[in-house]
Design a protein around this motif. Structure first.
Motif, mmCIF file in Angstrom:
data_model
loop_
_atom_site.group_PDB
_atom_site.id
_atom_site.type_symbol
_atom_site.label_atom_id
_atom_site.label_comp_id
_atom_site.label_asym_id
_atom_site.label_seq_id
_atom_site.Cartn_x
_atom_site.Cartn_y
_atom_site.Cartn_z
ATOM 1 N N TRP A 1 -7.054 -6.201 1.704
ATOM 2 C CA TRP A 1 -7.175 -7.162 0.858
ATOM 3 C C TRP A 1 -5.768 -7.478 -0.051
ATOM 4 O O TRP A 1 -5.344 -6.357 -0.298
ATOM 5 C CB TRP A 1 -8.323 -7.189 0.095
ATOM 6 C CG TRP A 1 -9.731 -7.286 0.935
ATOM 7 C CD1 TRP A 1 -10.538 -8.661 1.023
ATOM 8 C CD2 TRP A 1 -10.338 -6.630 1.521
ATOM 9 N NE1 TRP A 1 -11.485 -8.367 1.577
ATOM 10 C CE2 TRP A 1 -11.501 -7.105 2.022
ATOM 11 C CE3 TRP A 1 -10.298 -5.158 1.718
ATOM 12 C CZ2 TRP A 1 -12.475 -6.534 2.765
ATOM 13 C CZ3 TRP A 1 -11.216 -4.311 2.655
ATOM 14 C CH2 TRP A 1 -12.418 -5.162 3.004
ATOM 15 N N GLN A 2 -5.501 -8.669 -0.141
ATOM 16 C CA GLN A 2 -4.456 -8.863 -1.222
ATOM 17 C C GLN A 2 -4.934 -9.146 -2.465
ATOM 18 O O GLN A 2 -6.015 -9.848 -2.627
ATOM 19 C CB GLN A 2 -3.658 -10.173 -0.501
ATOM 20 C CG GLN A 2 -2.294 -10.071 -0.721
ATOM 21 C CD GLN A 2 -1.517 -11.256 0.012
ATOM 22 O OE1 GLN A 2 -1.195 -11.191 1.025
ATOM 23 N NE2 GLN A 2 -1.756 -12.459 -0.629
ATOM 24 N N ARG B 1 -4.553 -15.713 -0.594
ATOM 25 C CA ARG B 1 -5.504 -15.656 0.286
ATOM 26 C C ARG B 1 -6.384 -14.543 0.057
ATOM 27 O O ARG B 1 -6.163 -13.615 -0.534
ATOM 28 C CB ARG B 1 -4.767 -14.952 1.696
ATOM 29 C CG ARG B 1 -5.773 -14.666 2.802
ATOM 30 C CD ARG B 1 -4.984 -14.019 4.013
ATOM 31 N NE ARG B 1 -5.730 -13.609 5.164
ATOM 32 C CZ ARG B 1 -5.632 -13.723 5.991
ATOM 33 N NH1 ARG B 1 -4.674 -14.237 6.714
ATOM 34 N NH2 ARG B 1 -6.690 -13.096 7.180
ATOM 35 N N ARG B 2 -7.725 -15.060 0.151
ATOM 36 C CA ARG B 2 -8.762 -13.796 -0.280
ATOM 37 C C ARG B 2 -9.622 -13.260 0.828
ATOM 38 O O ARG B 2 -10.150 -12.354 0.618
ATOM 39 C CB ARG B 2 -9.920 -14.931 -0.838
ATOM 40 C CG ARG B 2 -9.498 -15.519 -2.231
ATOM 41 C CD ARG B 2 -9.263 -14.417 -3.256
ATOM 42 N NE ARG B 2 -8.828 -14.903 -4.699
ATOM 43 C CZ ARG B 2 -8.522 -14.293 -5.388
ATOM 44 N NH1 ARG B 2 -8.370 -13.158 -5.325
ATOM 45 N NH2 ARG B 2 -8.121 -14.987 -6.784
ATOM 46 N N GLU B 3 -9.038 -13.950 2.273
ATOM 47 C CA GLU B 3 -10.078 -12.987 3.347
ATOM 48 C C GLU B 3 -9.296 -11.887 3.607
ATOM 49 O O GLU B 3 -7.822 -11.842 3.571
ATOM 50 C CB GLU B 3 -9.874 -14.276 4.532
ATOM 51 C CG GLU B 3 -10.777 -15.329 4.278
ATOM 52 C CD GLU B 3 -9.712 -16.483 3.637
ATOM 53 O OE1 GLU B 3 -8.506 -16.207 3.579
ATOM 54 O OE2 GLU B 3 -10.345 -17.517 3.174
ATOM 55 N N PRO B 4 -9.981 -10.876 4.186
ATOM 56 C CA PRO B 4 -9.069 -9.732 4.381
ATOM 57 C C PRO B 4 -8.227 -9.661 5.759
ATOM 58 O O PRO B 4 -8.405 -10.722 6.526
ATOM 59 C CB PRO B 4 -10.414 -8.665 4.723
ATOM 60 C CG PRO B 4 -11.381 -9.586 5.233
ATOM 61 C CD PRO B 4 -11.331 -10.814 4.557
ATOM 62 N N THR B 5 -7.084 -8.894 5.892
ATOM 63 C CA THR B 5 -6.341 -8.857 6.973
ATOM 64 C C THR B 5 -6.983 -7.639 7.805
ATOM 65 O O THR B 5 -6.877 -6.623 7.085
ATOM 66 C CB THR B 5 -4.925 -8.907 6.440
ATOM 67 O OG1 THR B 5 -4.299 -9.818 5.730
ATOM 68 C CG2 THR B 5 -3.947 -8.633 7.681
ATOM 69 N N VAL C 1 -8.393 -2.591 7.222
ATOM 70 C CA VAL C 1 -8.698 -3.819 6.746
ATOM 71 C C VAL C 1 -8.221 -3.998 5.488
ATOM 72 O O VAL C 1 -8.513 -2.829 4.436
ATOM 73 C CB VAL C 1 -10.271 -4.022 6.615
ATOM 74 C CG1 VAL C 1 -10.788 -5.226 6.058
ATOM 75 C CG2 VAL C 1 -11.046 -3.750 7.845
#
Length: 87
Positions: free
Chosen positions: A35-36, A8-12, A33
């Motif tokens: 990021w993986q 996944r590229r979108e932030p959590t 916020v």
């Protein structure tokens, strides 16, 4: 059971009124916020800057418990559960 896409590229984004160190602590600045970054991204970025790796070891334990709960290990480590019904 995998609950999130490893790539996944979108932030959590999270907004939880507690802290990982104390689930009962009252907190006020809770927006996070995250990021993986997969191991490939990290190693590739480091080697691109000139770091030379001789080896890379991964281990099946962590210094931090995970969800679902992990089993207690030695030397203040947590390991993935094993046996029937484990991931």
């Amino acid at each position: 059971m995998v609950e999130a896409d490893y790539f996944r590229r979108e932030p959590t984004v999270g907004d939880e009124p507690c802290t990982y160190a104390d689930q009962d602590a009252a907190t006020t600045a809770n927006l996070t916020v995250e990021w993986q970054h997969g191991i490939g991204d990290v190693v590739s970025a480091l080697t691109a800057t000139g770091l030379h790796l001789k080896f890379l070891h991964e281990h099946d334990f962590s210094l931090f418990p995970s969800s679902p709960p992990s089993t207690s290990g030695t030397r203040a480590t947590a390991s993935r559960p094993t046996g029937p019904g484990s991931r």
